[in-house]
Scaffold this active site. Sequence first.
Site, mmCIF file in Angstrom:
data_model
loop_
_atom_site.group_PDB
_atom_site.id
_atom_site.type_symbol
_atom_site.label_atom_id
_atom_site.label_comp_id
_atom_site.label_asym_id
_atom_site.label_seq_id
_atom_site.Cartn_x
_atom_site.Cartn_y
_atom_site.Cartn_z
ATOM 1 N N ASP A 10 3.403 -2.435 12.741
ATOM 2 C CA ASP A 10 4.125 -2.728 11.496
ATOM 3 C C ASP A 10 3.418 -3.905 10.835
ATOM 4 O OD1 ASP A 10 7.568 -2.648 10.599
ATOM 5 O OD2 ASP A 10 6.027 -3.836 9.602
ATOM 6 N N ASP A 116 4.151 1.066 5.841
ATOM 7 C CA ASP A 116 3.420 0.050 6.615
ATOM 8 C C ASP A 116 3.650 0.140 8.112
ATOM 9 O OD1 ASP A 116 5.949 -1.153 6.959
ATOM 10 O OD2 ASP A 116 5.056 -3.155 6.880
ATOM 11 N N GLU A 117 4.173 1.269 8.584
ATOM 12 C CA GLU A 117 4.360 1.356 10.035
ATOM 13 C C GLU A 117 4.020 2.735 10.561
ATOM 14 O OE1 GLU A 117 8.520 1.264 11.531
ATOM 15 O OE2 GLU A 117 9.056 1.362 9.413
HETATM 16 P P1 TTP Z 1 8.944 -3.885 6.165
HETATM 17 O O1 TTP Z 1 7.962 -3.591 7.242
HETATM 18 O O2 TTP Z 1 10.394 -3.682 6.462
HETATM 19 O O3 TTP Z 1 8.807 -5.395 5.684
HETATM 20 P P2 TTP Z 1 7.516 -6.288 5.542
HETATM 21 O O4 TTP Z 1 6.286 -5.589 5.997
HETATM 22 O O5 TTP Z 1 7.460 -6.819 4.130
HETATM 23 O O6 TTP Z 1 7.839 -7.530 6.463
HETATM 24 P P3 TTP Z 1 7.824 -7.586 8.071
HETATM 25 O O7 TTP Z 1 6.778 -8.592 8.403
HETATM 26 O O8 TTP Z 1 9.196 -8.047 8.431
HETATM 27 O O9 TTP Z 1 7.497 -6.217 8.568
HETATM 28 O O10 TTP Z 1 8.620 -3.025 4.879
HETATM 29 C C1 TTP Z 1 7.288 -2.765 4.489
HETATM 30 C C2 TTP Z 1 7.156 -2.789 2.996
HETATM 31 O O11 TTP Z 1 8.034 -1.852 2.412
HETATM 32 C C3 TTP Z 1 7.515 -4.126 2.393
HETATM 33 O O12 TTP Z 1 6.393 -5.009 2.332
HETATM 34 C C4 TTP Z 1 8.019 -3.750 1.037
HETATM 35 C C5 TTP Z 1 8.573 -2.367 1.201
HETATM 36 N N1 TTP Z 1 10.040 -2.426 1.248
HETATM 37 C C6 TTP Z 1 10.749 -2.251 0.061
HETATM 38 O O13 TTP Z 1 10.154 -2.023 -0.997
HETATM 39 N N2 TTP Z 1 12.117 -2.331 0.094
HETATM 40 C C7 TTP Z 1 12.824 -2.575 1.262
HETATM 41 O O14 TTP Z 1 14.062 -2.665 1.242
HETATM 42 C C8 TTP Z 1 12.071 -2.758 2.482
HETATM 43 C C9 TTP Z 1 12.793 -3.044 3.768
HETATM 44 C C10 TTP Z 1 10.700 -2.662 2.419
HETATM 45 MG MG MG Z 2 6.221 -4.609 7.813
#
Ligand code: TTP
Ligand code: MG
Length: 359
Positions: A10, A116-117
């Site tokens: 992730d 992103d995962e």
């Molecule tokens: P996430 O992996 O949930 O968040 P992140 O990568 O920003 O942070 P983390 O380090 O905690 O993993 O989500 C990935 C991307 O998806 C995030 O950068 C933006 C998008 N996203 C949205 O647009 N809306 C949302 O509600 C979420 C949870 C994510």
């Molecule tokens: Mg993330």
Amino acid sequence: MGMRIIGHIDMDAFFAAVEERDNPRFAGRPIVVGADPKGGRGRGVVSTANYKAREYGIRSALPISTAWKYAEAARRAGRDPVVFVEGRYAAYAEISREIMAILARHASLIEQASVDEAYFDVSASGSYEAAEAVARQIKDDIRATERLTASVGIGPNKLVAKIASDREKPDGLTVVHEKDVERFLEPLPVRVIPGVGPKSEMMFRKLGVRTVGDARRFSKDELADMMGVWGRELYDRLRGRDDAPLVAEYEAKSIGEQETFERDIADPRLLEKTLKNIAADVYRRFRESGFSSYRTVAIIVRFADFTTKTRSGTMTKPADDLATLQFQALRLFMPFLDARENPQKKKIRLMGVRIEKLY
Ligand code: TTP
Ligand code: MG
């Protein structure tokens, strides 16, 4: 069957990290990616915030107006002002594809789970030590090629790998051996179990349950009484048990044909026949494509006045035959032959058929 070793990766603060990377003047600043805050009157939400901005209480899905309020409060308190950026979603999608390509060089099977995962299967590496080395290599490659950091979890299944990847963010690597799974999960808040949302968390709290370990005091039947069939599944998850397979991502591809008629058509019999013929053309190309099934059928209808409508349906099970394709296309088209979709009895100028979710 041999031992399974599954990874979950992730990206850290993904959208915000990309903005930080591409705008050197943002380096080290709190960054919020999302809707235009319009001085506090903006109506959208936060897509994501980097870790600096999260210190101000700003998170994904927060109304952008609230994020603005928090940012203003921080600024008045003399803290670093927040940079608000509108997202460049096409750029993130492209970077996402590049990251998945890096992953594909290191794992035999990948399941992309969001932008992103992804899960990846590293059973072939043969040991947790070797799997950990693969994970390090993946992280290094992403850092070198993309100048971005990722967090990775390694475990005996998707459930444990996913929970593990979240433990040491950012830039984390958490390995949970099969024998340590129950101990690893025990002290964690019960909320880390995918499927345990705010409602279940509240219900558990009323029962004095805070951690995964606490929740293990309920039998399978008790959990089922409390929350239905999901309770039985939860019983296993609380123990880190999960045998869900990785599902390799299908190619986001479709096959479609459309036809503009020499003259606009009103005759229902002729329209049905034409639609079936177009479906047959699509099916011929599907057969040649190397794909073996489709699950979504879509149609397009353009009236004589050029108004254009599309309708689509996804079947619960994939199909591979022409009769199903023709049947589904006709089913979608029927309302266009009567008042449901064509109350003014307009003639039709163009029709098309498309199949999606190809495997
Ligand atoms: P996430 O992996 O949930 O968040 P992140 O990568 O920003 O942070 P983390 O380090 O905690 O993993 O989500 C990935 C991307 O998806 C995030 O950068 C933006 C998008 N996203 C949205 O647009 N809306 C949302 O509600 C979420 C949870 C994510
Ligand atoms: Mg993330």
